[in-house]
Design a protein around this motif. Structure first.
Motif, mmCIF file in Angstrom:
data_model
loop_
_atom_site.group_PDB
_atom_site.id
_atom_site.type_symbol
_atom_site.label_atom_id
_atom_site.label_comp_id
_atom_site.label_asym_id
_atom_site.label_seq_id
_atom_site.Cartn_x
_atom_site.Cartn_y
_atom_site.Cartn_z
ATOM 1 N N SER A 70 0.801 -1.232 0.000
ATOM 2 C CA SER A 70 0.000 0.000 0.000
ATOM 3 C C SER A 70 0.831 1.278 0.000
ATOM 4 O O SER A 70 0.415 2.273 -0.591
ATOM 5 C CB SER A 70 -0.958 0.003 1.190
ATOM 6 O OG SER A 70 -0.241 0.064 2.406
ATOM 7 N N VAL A 71 1.997 1.273 0.617
ATOM 8 C CA VAL A 71 2.792 2.501 0.729
ATOM 9 C C VAL A 71 3.956 2.527 -0.254
ATOM 10 O O VAL A 71 4.251 3.571 -0.841
ATOM 11 C CB VAL A 71 3.310 2.680 2.181
ATOM 12 C CG1 VAL A 71 4.236 3.878 2.292
ATOM 13 C CG2 VAL A 71 2.145 2.812 3.142
ATOM 14 N N HIS A 72 4.605 1.397 -0.442
ATOM 15 C CA HIS A 72 5.826 1.368 -1.255
ATOM 16 C C HIS A 72 5.615 0.765 -2.645
ATOM 17 O O HIS A 72 6.585 0.543 -3.375
ATOM 18 C CB HIS A 72 6.923 0.594 -0.514
ATOM 19 C CG HIS A 72 7.278 1.201 0.802
ATOM 20 N ND1 HIS A 72 7.967 2.389 0.928
ATOM 21 C CD2 HIS A 72 7.014 0.798 2.073
ATOM 22 C CE1 HIS A 72 8.132 2.678 2.204
ATOM 23 N NE2 HIS A 72 7.559 1.728 2.932
ATOM 24 N N SER A 73 4.367 0.487 -2.999
ATOM 25 C CA SER A 73 4.004 -0.026 -4.328
ATOM 26 C C SER A 73 4.699 -1.336 -4.686
ATOM 27 O O SER A 73 4.992 -1.586 -5.854
ATOM 28 C CB SER A 73 4.288 1.030 -5.403
ATOM 29 O OG SER A 73 3.579 2.208 -5.123
ATOM 30 N N GLU A 74 4.959 -2.174 -3.694
ATOM 31 C CA GLU A 74 5.535 -3.495 -3.957
ATOM 32 C C GLU A 74 4.423 -4.447 -4.393
ATOM 33 O O GLU A 74 3.240 -4.138 -4.272
ATOM 34 C CB GLU A 74 6.222 -4.038 -2.697
ATOM 35 C CG GLU A 74 7.408 -3.213 -2.229
ATOM 36 C CD GLU A 74 8.618 -3.315 -3.139
ATOM 37 O OE1 GLU A 74 8.639 -4.200 -4.013
ATOM 38 O OE2 GLU A 74 9.532 -2.509 -2.982
ATOM 39 N N VAL A 75 4.800 -5.602 -4.897
ATOM 40 C CA VAL A 75 3.847 -6.620 -5.318
ATOM 41 C C VAL A 75 3.974 -7.805 -4.362
ATOM 42 O O VAL A 75 5.083 -8.270 -4.087
ATOM 43 C CB VAL A 75 4.130 -7.066 -6.773
ATOM 44 C CG1 VAL A 75 3.167 -8.166 -7.184
ATOM 45 C CG2 VAL A 75 4.032 -5.875 -7.720
ATOM 46 N N ASP A 76 2.834 -8.269 -3.860
ATOM 47 C CA ASP A 76 2.820 -9.377 -2.902
ATOM 48 C C ASP A 76 3.021 -10.698 -3.637
ATOM 49 O O ASP A 76 2.125 -11.183 -4.323
ATOM 50 C CB ASP A 76 1.495 -9.385 -2.141
ATOM 51 C CG ASP A 76 1.415 -10.475 -1.090
ATOM 52 O OD1 ASP A 76 2.415 -11.194 -0.896
ATOM 53 O OD2 ASP A 76 0.348 -10.604 -0.469
#
Length: 96
Positions: A70-76
């Motif tokens: 949500s904050v760092h735009s990473e992909v789960d």
């Protein structure tokens, strides 16, 4: 009847005295649960995040993944969660 105690149903739960409840909350077995920590300040980003997450390993991984997405735009992904596991540190007890 006269002279007999008056009972209500259902009976209210019997609670341990406050002192006993405090001792149970700080039971020695709880001290052996090693908590993990991950701190965004250790990994600088454009977001300049200062969040620290502490808890049991799976709790921290779950919360850190949600935060990273949500904050760092990473992909789960499973690989991302594995990378987060390598970033975990043991929590230093504050009351030691």
């Amino acid at each position: 009847m006269e002279g007999e105690p008056e009972y209500t149903w259902p009976r209210p739960p019997v609670r341990a005295p406050l002192g006993r409840r405090r001792r149970q909350a700080h039971h020695p077995s709880w001290r052996h649960t090693l908590r993990k920590v991950i701190d965004c300040r250790d990994y600088p980003s454009e977001a300049k995040c200062s969040l620290t997450i502490a808890g049991e390993e799976e709790e921290v991984i779950r919360a850190a993944t949600e935060h990273s997405v949500s904050v760092h735009s990473e992909v789960d992904t499973p690989e991302f969660r594995d990378m987060l596991r390598t970033m975990l540190k043991d929590e230093v007890p504050q009351h030691a």
